[in-house]
Design a protein around this motif. Sequence first.
Motif, PDB file in Angstrom:
ATOM      1  N   ILE A 174       0.833  -1.199   0.000  1.00 30.70           N
ATOM      2  CA  ILE A 174       0.000   0.000   0.000  1.00 30.70           C
ATOM      3  C   ILE A 174       0.872   1.255   0.000  1.00 30.70           C
ATOM      4  N   VAL A 175       1.881   1.260   0.874  1.00 24.60           N
ATOM      5  CA  VAL A 175       2.770   2.418   0.961  1.00 24.60           C
ATOM      6  C   VAL A 175       3.510   2.618  -0.363  1.00 24.60           C
ATOM      7  N   LEU A 176       4.049   1.535  -0.938  1.00 24.91           N
ATOM      8  CA  LEU A 176       4.763   1.648  -2.210  1.00 24.91           C
ATOM      9  C   LEU A 176       3.841   2.149  -3.320  1.00 24.91           C
ATOM     10  N   GLY A 177       2.610   1.675  -3.350  1.00 28.03           N
ATOM     11  CA  GLY A 177       1.666   2.117  -4.374  1.00 28.03           C
ATOM     12  C   GLY A 177       1.327   3.586  -4.262  1.00 28.03           C
ATOM     13  N   ILE A 178       1.080   4.070  -3.035  1.00 32.11           N
ATOM     14  CA  ILE A 178       0.709   5.463  -2.837  1.00 32.11           C
ATOM     15  C   ILE A 178       1.904   6.384  -3.076  1.00 32.11           C
ATOM     16  N   VAL A 179       3.035   6.064  -2.449  1.00 36.76           N
ATOM     17  CA  VAL A 179       4.233   6.892  -2.632  1.00 36.76           C
ATOM     18  C   VAL A 179       4.718   6.794  -4.078  1.00 36.76           C
ATOM     19  N   GLY A 180       4.641   5.591  -4.646  1.00 31.56           N
ATOM     20  CA  GLY A 180       5.044   5.407  -6.035  1.00 31.56           C
ATOM     21  C   GLY A 180       4.214   6.231  -6.993  1.00 31.56           C
ATOM     22  N   ALA A 181       2.920   6.350  -6.728  1.00 26.51           N
ATOM     23  CA  ALA A 181       2.059   7.172  -7.580  1.00 26.51           C
ATOM     24  C   ALA A 181       2.477   8.638  -7.516  1.00 26.51           C
ATOM     25  N   ALA A 182       2.829   9.101  -6.330  1.00 25.10           N
ATOM     26  CA  ALA A 182       3.282  10.491  -6.190  1.00 25.10           C
ATOM     27  C   ALA A 182       4.612  10.704  -6.916  1.00 25.10           C
ATOM     28  N   VAL A 183       5.538   9.748  -6.763  1.00 25.75           N
ATOM     29  CA  VAL A 183       6.849   9.856  -7.414  1.00 25.75           C
ATOM     30  C   VAL A 183       6.694   9.827  -8.935  1.00 25.75           C
ATOM     31  N   ALA A 203       0.323   4.978 -12.524  1.00 20.01           N
ATOM     32  CA  ALA A 203       1.387   5.755 -11.883  1.00 20.01           C
ATOM     33  C   ALA A 203       1.906   5.042 -10.645  1.00 20.01           C
ATOM     34  N   GLY A 204       1.014   4.448  -9.866  1.00 23.91           N
ATOM     35  CA  GLY A 204       1.423   3.714  -8.671  1.00 23.91           C
ATOM     36  C   GLY A 204       2.279   2.509  -9.007  1.00 23.91           C
ATOM     37  N   PHE A 205       1.913   1.793 -10.063  1.00 28.70           N
ATOM     38  CA  PHE A 205       2.689   0.632 -10.497  1.00 28.70           C
ATOM     39  C   PHE A 205       4.087   1.045 -10.943  1.00 28.70           C
ATOM     40  N   ILE A 206       4.162   2.049 -11.811  1.00 35.20           N
ATOM     41  CA  ILE A 206       5.458   2.511 -12.321  1.00 35.20           C
ATOM     42  C   ILE A 206       6.320   3.053 -11.169  1.00 35.20           C
ATOM     43  N   GLY A 207       5.734   3.872 -10.327  1.00 35.46           N
ATOM     44  CA  GLY A 207       6.471   4.439  -9.203  1.00 35.46           C
ATOM     45  C   GLY A 207       6.928   3.394  -8.207  1.00 35.46           C
ATOM     46  N   ALA A 208       6.075   2.401  -7.925  1.00 33.94           N
ATOM     47  CA  ALA A 208       6.456   1.335  -6.997  1.00 33.94           C
ATOM     48  C   ALA A 208       7.607   0.514  -7.573  1.00 33.94           C
ATOM     49  N   CYS A 209       7.582   0.248  -8.869  1.00 33.22           N
ATOM     50  CA  CYS A 209       8.695  -0.469  -9.507  1.00 33.22           C
ATOM     51  C   CYS A 209       9.991   0.332  -9.384  1.00 33.22           C
ATOM     52  N   ILE A 210       9.901   1.645  -9.568  1.00 36.42           N
ATOM     53  CA  ILE A 210      11.074   2.508  -9.422  1.00 36.42           C
ATOM     54  C   ILE A 210      11.597   2.451  -7.987  1.00 36.42           C
ATOM     55  N   LEU A 211      10.699   2.533  -7.010  1.00 37.84           N
ATOM     56  CA  LEU A 211      11.116   2.503  -5.606  1.00 37.84           C
ATOM     57  C   LEU A 211      11.726   1.151  -5.224  1.00 37.84           C
ATOM     58  N   ILE A 212      11.167   0.058  -5.733  1.00 32.37           N
ATOM     59  CA  ILE A 212      11.739  -1.272  -5.459  1.00 32.37           C
ATOM     60  C   ILE A 212      13.140  -1.369  -6.055  1.00 32.37           C
ATOM     61  N   ALA A 213      13.321  -0.866  -7.278  1.00 35.99           N
ATOM     62  CA  ALA A 213      14.638  -0.900  -7.922  1.00 35.99           C
ATOM     63  C   ALA A 213      15.651  -0.060  -7.143  1.00 35.99           C
ATOM     64  N   ILE A 214      15.239   1.104  -6.658  1.00 38.91           N
ATOM     65  CA  ILE A 214      16.130   1.949  -5.855  1.00 38.91           C
ATOM     66  C   ILE A 214      16.491   1.241  -4.549  1.00 38.91           C
ATOM     67  N   GLY A 215      15.501   0.620  -3.913  1.00 35.21           N
ATOM     68  CA  GLY A 215      15.761  -0.123  -2.679  1.00 35.21           C
ATOM     69  C   GLY A 215      16.736  -1.264  -2.892  1.00 35.21           C
ATOM     70  N   ARG A 216      16.606  -1.976  -3.989  1.00 32.26           N
ATOM     71  CA  ARG A 216      17.537  -3.064  -4.290  1.00 32.26           C
ATOM     72  C   ARG A 216      18.940  -2.534  -4.547  1.00 32.26           C
ATOM     73  N   ALA A 217      19.057  -1.397  -5.207  1.00 30.49           N
ATOM     74  CA  ALA A 217      20.376  -0.815  -5.482  1.00 30.49           C
ATOM     75  C   ALA A 217      21.080  -0.447  -4.175  1.00 30.49           C
ATOM     76  N   PHE A 218      20.338   0.115  -3.211  1.00 30.31           N
ATOM     77  CA  PHE A 218      20.940   0.457  -1.937  1.00 30.31           C
ATOM     78  C   PHE A 218      21.287  -0.770  -1.118  1.00 30.31           C
ATOM     79  N   GLN A 219      20.507  -1.835  -1.215  1.00 27.31           N
ATOM     80  CA  GLN A 219      20.817  -3.068  -0.487  1.00 27.31           C
ATOM     81  C   GLN A 219      22.091  -3.692  -1.003  1.00 27.31           C
ATOM     82  N   ARG A 220      22.298  -3.684  -2.302  1.00 29.77           N
ATOM     83  CA  ARG A 220      23.478  -4.299  -2.886  1.00 29.77           C
ATOM     84  C   ARG A 220      24.731  -3.487  -2.628  1.00 29.77           C
ATOM     85  N   SER A 221      24.597  -2.169  -2.536  1.00 31.32           N
ATOM     86  CA  SER A 221      25.775  -1.333  -2.331  1.00 31.32           C
ATOM     87  C   SER A 221      26.213  -1.300  -0.861  1.00 31.32           C
ATOM     88  N   ARG A 222      25.369  -1.738   0.032  1.00 33.30           N
ATOM     89  CA  ARG A 222      25.674  -1.731   1.462  1.00 33.30           C
ATOM     90  C   ARG A 222      26.599  -2.897   1.801  1.00 33.30           C
TER      91      ARG A 222
END
Length: 87
Positions: A36-45, A66-85
């Motif tokens: 739910i959070v990813l969908g709502i924030v993703g739609a705004a992004v 918009a929520g789908f596209i934004g949530a996919c972007i947020l998941i990809a960003i989250g994965r990038a930060f997990q791998r770089s840590r």
Amino acid sequence: MEEQQIGWIAAIIIGGIAGWFAEQFMKSQMGLLLNIVLGIVGAAVASALFSFIGIHFAGWIGYLIAGFIGACILIAIGRAFQRSRPA
């Protein structure tokens, strides 16, 4: 013209659906609340990003896209930060 808005309950439901679609598409494991959070924030992004190039989403279908596209972007960003840590 006046822009059509959706209510909070519709935003929660559509955000959850958009987050779930993104979760399935990106093959990630998240719970209902995070979907739910990813969908709502993703739609705004996504709406903010697309408004820079002149694309505007309207109504609940636009919010879902918009929520789908934004949530996919947020998941990809989250994965990038997990791998770089460092582990």
